[in-house]
Enzyme design. Structure first.
Site, PDB file in Angstrom:
ATOM      1  N   GLU A 283       0.830  -1.208   0.000  1.00 32.50           N
ATOM      2  CA  GLU A 283       0.000   0.000   0.000  1.00 32.50           C
ATOM      3  C   GLU A 283       0.868   1.263   0.000  1.00 32.50           C
ATOM      4  O   GLU A 283       0.572   2.239  -0.696  1.00 32.50           O
ATOM      5  CB  GLU A 283      -0.915  -0.024   1.223  1.00 32.50           C
ATOM      6  N   GLU A 286       2.209   1.723  -3.402  1.00 32.11           N
ATOM      7  CA  GLU A 286       1.157   2.234  -4.301  1.00 32.11           C
ATOM      8  C   GLU A 286       0.922   3.726  -4.055  1.00 32.11           C
ATOM      9  O   GLU A 286       0.764   4.513  -4.995  1.00 32.11           O
ATOM     10  CB  GLU A 286      -0.124   1.432  -4.040  1.00 32.11           C
ATOM     11  N   CYS A 303      -8.602  -2.564   3.308  1.00 34.43           N
ATOM     12  CA  CYS A 303      -8.573  -3.847   4.033  1.00 34.43           C
ATOM     13  C   CYS A 303      -9.888  -4.224   4.687  1.00 34.43           C
ATOM     14  O   CYS A 303     -10.047  -5.350   5.147  1.00 34.43           O
ATOM     15  CB  CYS A 303      -7.445  -3.875   5.041  1.00 34.43           C
ATOM     16  N   SER A 323      -7.039   1.651  -2.714  1.00 31.75           N
ATOM     17  CA  SER A 323      -5.846   0.868  -3.027  1.00 31.75           C
ATOM     18  C   SER A 323      -6.291  -0.462  -3.635  1.00 31.75           C
ATOM     19  O   SER A 323      -7.361  -0.972  -3.311  1.00 31.75           O
ATOM     20  CB  SER A 323      -5.078   0.609  -1.722  1.00 31.75           C
ATOM     21  N   LYS A 362     -15.933 -10.549   6.820  1.00 27.27           N
ATOM     22  CA  LYS A 362     -14.840 -11.411   6.339  1.00 27.27           C
ATOM     23  C   LYS A 362     -15.381 -12.752   5.846  1.00 27.27           C
ATOM     24  O   LYS A 362     -14.769 -13.409   5.009  1.00 27.27           O
ATOM     25  CB  LYS A 362     -13.815 -11.640   7.452  1.00 27.27           C
ATOM     26  N   GLU A 365     -16.385 -11.928   2.409  1.00 29.69           N
ATOM     27  CA  GLU A 365     -15.243 -11.550   1.575  1.00 29.69           C
ATOM     28  C   GLU A 365     -14.580 -12.774   0.933  1.00 29.69           C
ATOM     29  O   GLU A 365     -14.166 -12.723  -0.228  1.00 29.69           O
ATOM     30  CB  GLU A 365     -14.216 -10.798   2.447  1.00 29.69           C
ATOM     31  N   GLU A 370     -13.351 -12.330  -7.153  1.00 22.39           N
ATOM     32  CA  GLU A 370     -12.058 -11.668  -7.424  1.00 22.39           C
ATOM     33  C   GLU A 370     -10.992 -12.071  -6.417  1.00 22.39           C
ATOM     34  O   GLU A 370      -9.805 -11.866  -6.638  1.00 22.39           O
ATOM     35  CB  GLU A 370     -12.105 -10.159  -7.339  1.00 22.39           C
ATOM     36  N   CYS A 507     -11.752  -2.531  13.866  1.00 20.97           N
ATOM     37  CA  CYS A 507     -12.000  -3.971  14.081  1.00 20.97           C
ATOM     38  C   CYS A 507     -12.169  -4.346  15.545  1.00 20.97           C
ATOM     39  O   CYS A 507     -12.785  -5.363  15.846  1.00 20.97           O
ATOM     40  CB  CYS A 507     -10.855  -4.787  13.514  1.00 20.97           C
TER      41      CYS A 507
HETATM   42 FE1  HC1 Z   1      -9.244  -6.252  10.795  1.00 24.07          FE
HETATM   43 FE2  HC1 Z   1      -7.502  -6.430   8.949  1.00 24.07          FE
HETATM   44  S1  HC1 Z   1      -7.339  -5.042  10.747  1.00 24.07           S
HETATM   45  S2  HC1 Z   1      -9.653  -5.751   8.606  1.00 24.07           S
HETATM   46  O1  HC1 Z   1      -9.917  -4.640  11.109  1.00 24.07           O
HETATM   47  O2  HC1 Z   1      -6.825  -5.158   7.733  1.00 24.07           O
HETATM   48  O3  HC1 Z   1     -11.470  -8.137  10.643  1.00 24.07           O
HETATM   49  O4  HC1 Z   1      -8.489  -7.142  13.526  1.00 24.07           O
HETATM   50  O5  HC1 Z   1      -7.898  -8.890  10.375  1.00 24.07           O
HETATM   51  O6  HC1 Z   1      -7.744  -8.560   6.825  1.00 24.07           O
HETATM   52  O7  HC1 Z   1      -4.697  -7.356   9.584  1.00 24.07           O
HETATM   53  C1  HC1 Z   1     -10.687  -7.384  10.842  1.00 24.07           C
HETATM   54  C2  HC1 Z   1      -8.848  -6.786  12.576  1.00 24.07           C
HETATM   55  C3  HC1 Z   1      -8.132  -7.761  10.188  1.00 24.07           C
HETATM   56  C4  HC1 Z   1      -7.587  -7.741   7.615  1.00 24.07           C
HETATM   57  C5  HC1 Z   1      -5.745  -7.045   9.314  1.00 24.07           C
END
Ligand code: HC1
Ligand code: SF4
Length: 574
Positions: A283, A286, A303, A323, A362, A365, A370, A507
């Site tokens: 990141e 980028e 993220c 990103s 998640k 996700e 993709e 998170c």
């Molecule tokens: Fe998260 Fe991440 S910080 S998104 O908040 O970018 O869920 O904890 O795992 O993938 O590293 C959540 C937390 C986590 C991702 C990272």
């Protein structure tokens, strides 16, 4: 100030205060069910629909709901009269008369606020019987399970979704006994603009809204001798899991968590933080590329899958600004099934990657096309902090007495920069630590950027890099994200880089974390713990993670190079 008496105690409170809040000043607890005040994130649910907080007010014939009645000068309030208590109990009995009584096998058993209230009020039988509402169950998404038979119409989900997250998924539909909180036209969640942030689940007092569980599938994988099952843990788990075992909020349980996962039978226990460090390399690269070569700014962090879904639905014209980095846990899955599989000589087909996440999005996700590789998932299963705690209880693991153990390597090595991903502001702070050094070739002595920390919904920082003022924005909660995106759309954004996390707090307060029902002090303690964990790390900059650097040298090549793009980057879909 307004002066009044509550249960014989004199109290003075500012004009506009509710009886409920005035009572807190004299340590009088009035039970509530629908009411929820998340002051720090400006969410108040004051529908007064459950009527559980009714109190007697001298001179008034009817009982008054304490949450929605403002104090007046000279008011005399009694919260504990037989009439008030009986009315409260009746309200709970009426709610129970249209509520399944399968508490023993309910997902929310021991954590349901209706169950607790019924117990507190000594409800031993339900005097009212009649028609029960039944609705089709909704398991259409990967993330959220809706069982509206258990909905008590408190409308907390609606307030959270519409006012805080501005996603407008829910509203009350139908009339009278048939009224229910639902997406428009009763659409299944998968067909709505739901981002699967899970914040509605986090505030639901009953089991009307819960998660789609992957626990059974994880047990199955663990007991399959042909599978090599590896687990990764998100940054925010280690500061919240202890709560499920009676520990103080903010207790850091990293070592015990690793030990516990090993005892569950995972073949390797790794850390999402390793991949968070990788994310920062990609990141920051980028960002610097866009900054130096006239690319699209501001760059947005990518993220948080819920936030990504939000921009895809609501701001499709801005899809060139996030990103292109995959989220850390997806990067981890990709790395595990390529680099790690190669290194360990294991057939990637045999590897099952399980993520322990504080997040419900998640779960969704991992099935995004993709983010799969040749039709195969990079991460196979996702369990939340709550689900992990359930598994540990099921396995009879005495969490509190476990010794501290270390993550396995190489994918267990991480820096302080990656730990702070778990809280709002952390991703951009981590990126700054790296971008600053890469742009200036100087050592960043003080790695802490305090202006991007804390629970303010919108935060900003300015950092002087090579004489140029780099402006950073941070938003958490999708309503705040919307404000930043609208300013970008209007061409008014002053920022070079923006971090967005869908959940208020980041998170640490994700939809899969232990329930706290509005106690944001708990969230603040989790946040402090994240920063403590960062300070305790020997290495605090992602680009100094030796195992990450080794992986680039041995396998990926250049940061931002061809292989890095193939493995670690993605694209977005309108
Ligand atoms: Fe998260 Fe991440 S910080 S998104 O908040 O970018 O869920 O904890 O795992 O993938 O590293 C959540 C937390 C986590 C991702 C990272
Ligand atoms: Fe709204 Fe988030 Fe709940 Fe979806 S998960 S309905 S976006 S609060």
């Amino acid at each position: 100030m307004v002066n009044l008496t509550i249960n014989g105690f004199k109290v003075s409170v500012p004009e506009g205060t509710s009886i409920l809040d005035a009572a807190k000043k004299v340590n009088v607890h009035i039970p509530t069910l629908c009411y929820l005040d998340l002051h720090d994130i400006k969410m108040v649910n004051r529908t007064a629909s459950c009527r559980v907080c009714v109190v007697e007010v001298e001179g008034r014939r009817n009982l008054a709901p304490a949450c929605a009645t403002e104090v007046t000068e000279g008011m005399v309030v009694k919260t504990d009269t037989l009439r008030a208590i009986k009315a409260r109990r009746t309200m709970v009995e009426l709610l129970l008369s249209d509520h399944p009584t399968d508490c023993l096998v309910c997902e929310k058993n021991t954590q349901c606020q209706l169950q607790k209230l019924a117990a507190d009020l000594g409800v031993r039988k339900i005097r009212y019987k009649g028609k029960m509402s039944t609705y089709p169950k909704d398991s259409s998404s990967e993330s959220i399970y809706r069982n509206l038979d258990k909905c008590i119409m408190c409308r907390r989900c609606e307030t959270m979704c519409n006012e805080v997250q501005t996603c407008n998924v829910y509203s009350a539909v139908d009339r009278g006994f048939e009224t229910v909180v639902s997406p428009a036209f009763g659409l299944p969640m998968i067909d709505t603009q739901c981002t699967f942030c899970g914040q509605c689940v986090a505030v639901c007092p009953t089991a009307a809204l819960t998660q789609i569980s992957h626990v059974a599938k994880v047990w199955e994988a663990l007991s399959d001798p042909d599978k090599f099952v590896i687990v990764q843990t998100a940054p925010a788990i280690r500061v919240a899991l202890g709560e499920k075992f009676g520990m103080e909020p903010g207790t850091i349980v990293t070592g015990k968590m690793v030990a516990a996962l090993r005892r569950l039978g995972f073949d390797k226990v790794f850390d999402t933080d390793f991949a968070a460090d990788v994310t920062i390399l990609e990141e920051a690269h980028e960002f610097i590329d866009r900054l130096q070569n006239g690319g699209r700014l501001p760059i947005l962090t990518s993220c948080c899958p819920s936030w990504v879904k939000f921009i895809e639905h609501q701001f499709p014209d801005l899809l060139d600004i996030p990103s292109t980095c995959k989220s850390p846990h997806i990067m981890f899955g990709t790395i595990a099934k390529t680099y790690l599989a190669d290194k360990m000589g294991i057939d990637p087909e045999k590897i099952v990657v399980v993520s322990v996440m504080p997040c419900l999005a998640k779960k969704y996700e991992v099935v995004r096309p993709e983010l799969q590789h040749e039709g195969k998932k990079n991460v196979d299963l996702v369990i939340t902090t709550r689900e992990l705690a359930d598994m540990l209880l099921e396995a009879g693991i005495d969490f509190a007495s476990l010794p501290d153990e270390d993550f396995d390597n190489p994918l267990g090595e991480s820096t302080g920069a990656s730990v702070i991903f778990g809280t709002t502001g952390g991703v951009i702070e981590a990126a700054l630590r790296t971008a600053y050094e890469w742009l200036t070739n100087e050592t960043l002595e003080d790695v802490e950027f305090h202006s991007v920390r804390g629970l303010d919904g919108l935060k900003e920082a300015t950092v002087n890099i090579n004489g140029e003022e780099i402006r950073i924005g941070v938003a958490h909660g999708l309503g705040n994200a919307r404000k930043l995106l609208e300013s970008i759309q209007k061409g008014e954004s002053r920022y070079h880089a923006i971090e967005i996390m869908a959940c208020p707090g980041g998170c640490i307060d994700g939809g899969g974390q232990p329930y706290h029902f509005g106690n944001l002090e708990i969230v603040k303690k989790r946040m402090e713990a994240i920063y403590t964990e960062d300070r305790n790390k020997k290495i605090r900059k992602s680009h100094e993670n030796p195992e990450v650097l080794k992986m680039y040298k041995e396998y990926i090549g250049e940061v931002g190079g061809e292989k890095a793009h193939e493995l670690l980057h993605t694209h977005y879909t309108k």
